[in-house]
Design a protein around this motif. Sequence first.
Motif, PDB file in Angstrom:
ATOM      1  N   ASP A 194      21.168  38.313 -25.705  1.00 22.48           N
ATOM      2  CA  ASP A 194      22.622  37.990 -24.386  1.00 22.48           C
ATOM      3  C   ASP A 194      21.349  36.400 -24.063  1.00 22.48           C
ATOM      4  O   ASP A 194      21.920  36.772 -22.590  1.00 22.48           O
ATOM      5  CB  ASP A 194      23.227  38.616 -23.554  1.00 22.48           C
ATOM      6  N   TYR A 195      19.706  36.728 -23.952  1.00 25.15           N
ATOM      7  CA  TYR A 195      19.030  36.602 -22.800  1.00 25.15           C
ATOM      8  C   TYR A 195      18.695  36.751 -21.732  1.00 25.15           C
ATOM      9  O   TYR A 195      18.573  36.208 -21.134  1.00 25.15           O
ATOM     10  CB  TYR A 195      19.428  34.369 -22.934  1.00 25.15           C
ATOM     11  N   ARG A 196      19.263  37.954 -21.861  1.00 23.96           N
ATOM     12  CA  ARG A 196      18.799  38.414 -19.746  1.00 23.96           C
ATOM     13  C   ARG A 196      17.394  39.403 -19.864  1.00 23.96           C
ATOM     14  O   ARG A 196      17.170  39.296 -20.996  1.00 23.96           O
ATOM     15  CB  ARG A 196      19.693  39.920 -19.547  1.00 23.96           C
ATOM     16  N   ALA A 197      17.163  38.976 -18.873  1.00 23.69           N
ATOM     17  CA  ALA A 197      15.135  39.361 -18.710  1.00 23.69           C
ATOM     18  C   ALA A 197      15.373  40.324 -18.295  1.00 23.69           C
ATOM     19  O   ALA A 197      16.554  40.544 -17.663  1.00 23.69           O
ATOM     20  CB  ALA A 197      14.962  38.548 -18.021  1.00 23.69           C
ATOM     21  N   SER A 198      14.432  40.551 -17.949  1.00 23.05           N
ATOM     22  CA  SER A 198      13.744  42.199 -16.994  1.00 23.05           C
ATOM     23  C   SER A 198      14.153  42.485 -15.997  1.00 23.05           C
ATOM     24  O   SER A 198      14.872  43.765 -15.276  1.00 23.05           O
ATOM     25  CB  SER A 198      12.721  42.464 -17.571  1.00 23.05           C
ATOM     26  N   ALA A 199      15.054  41.155 -15.138  1.00 21.96           N
ATOM     27  CA  ALA A 199      15.318  41.176 -14.053  1.00 21.96           C
ATOM     28  C   ALA A 199      16.277  41.261 -13.897  1.00 21.96           C
ATOM     29  O   ALA A 199      17.092  40.355 -14.452  1.00 21.96           O
ATOM     30  CB  ALA A 199      14.649  40.448 -13.175  1.00 21.96           C
ATOM     31  N   PRO A 200      17.614  41.720 -12.853  1.00 22.13           N
ATOM     32  CA  PRO A 200      18.978  41.652 -13.154  1.00 22.13           C
ATOM     33  C   PRO A 200      19.253  40.421 -12.256  1.00 22.13           C
ATOM     34  O   PRO A 200      18.880  39.487 -11.539  1.00 22.13           O
ATOM     35  CB  PRO A 200      19.532  43.432 -11.392  1.00 22.13           C
ATOM     36  N   GLU A 201      19.655  39.634 -13.277  1.00 23.97           N
ATOM     37  CA  GLU A 201      20.738  38.971 -13.324  1.00 23.97           C
ATOM     38  C   GLU A 201      19.746  37.247 -13.655  1.00 23.97           C
ATOM     39  O   GLU A 201      20.199  36.299 -12.872  1.00 23.97           O
ATOM     40  CB  GLU A 201      21.990  38.671 -11.867  1.00 23.97           C
TER      41      GLU A 201
END
Length: 408
Positions: free
Chosen positions: A264-271
């Motif tokens: 879903d294209y979330r990176a390794s840091a929140p938000e």
Amino acid sequence: MSRRIVVLGAGHAGAEVVAALRAGGFTGDLVLVGDETAVPYQRPPLSKAFLQGTATAADLPIRPRSFYDQQHVDLALDRRADSIDTHARTVRVGARSHEYDVLVLALGGRVRALSDPVAAGATNLHHVKTCADVERLRERLRPGTRLGVVGGGFVGLEVAASARDHGAAVSVLELGPRLLGRVCSEVVATHVASVHRRRGVEVRTAATGLRLEADQDGRISRLVTDQGDVEVDEVVVGIGMVPETELASRAGLATNDGVLVDVDYRASAPEVFAIGDCARVVRAGGSTRRLESAPHAAASARRAAAAILGRPAPTDGAPWFWSHQFDVKIQMAGDPDTRPSRWVTRGSVSDGSFLVFGIVEDRIVRVEAVDRPAEFTQTKPWLGRPIPALIDRLTDESVSLRQLLTRH
């Protein structure tokens, strides 16, 4: 929703994600930061219609400036982000600090440069990334201009075709054993090479040992290879791009030839999300994939927007790409990392209208079309589906593909 979303990168992916967020009902603050003065514009036409002169800068914007005004998107153009603090959730852009609740990285990439030191100071060396790049190149092209193109991928070949339309004398130098080595079958690559040669482009493959020679003014005058020299007036380098990850790396995000993200294209840091050319998706099983195309930029933007808004993810279609060279339309779909075990050709290569299917076991995993747009569209939905009884009938043009696939 009252959250504040900041998007870094005003290319295709950045433009699409702000549009998808507004279309999905996001009503909070939305900031789009870009390092060019123009509103987000289409990149694919740069090496084709724009270089040929059949399209102008006014034809390129993805959406008019009025769209951003109407959708209350804060455009911060001609700006470059300097740093990201994922703990404080801020982005430093020049003298201003932008707070965010959600950050989207749509930074694309930078052109891959030649390592030859002559390239750094050459005034007649060109890349094709921005509108300004192509305007500068177009001004230099005249009938008889000797243009050397380093790189036999899509961009290099599109530039070669457009330059021939200007009457330039064009030589394409490709280090690999054939053109389009990373993206298509040998059948299509061989056909494309023959198209260029028939139109007067000199095509050299396996052109190893490349070295640049410059005159006293610092202009490149000769491309030296193991196959001989090429005298040039202008040079275009199209050897790919490097994903823009420096900002993300300095912020502590996981990167590896791209910003690492989930499906879903979330990176390794929140938000924090990353989309488009700079994103490398980690798939089930641990394999990764990074795609460079306008269709992927748009698809990744829509999927990330859905994740941000808490909505169901849109269905992902197969990756697809396209190119126009001279009057030839080339389309391909399927994961370029998949290696077919065999290829099946439908139509006449000699007539210049055909499809090539990449097969693994009983499935079509790749489809490539040369001047067959309707059949390409019909076949795309069948990628990955088992059709064992039909594979050997794909070559039978007495039965239309629509009939063949509908009967299955």
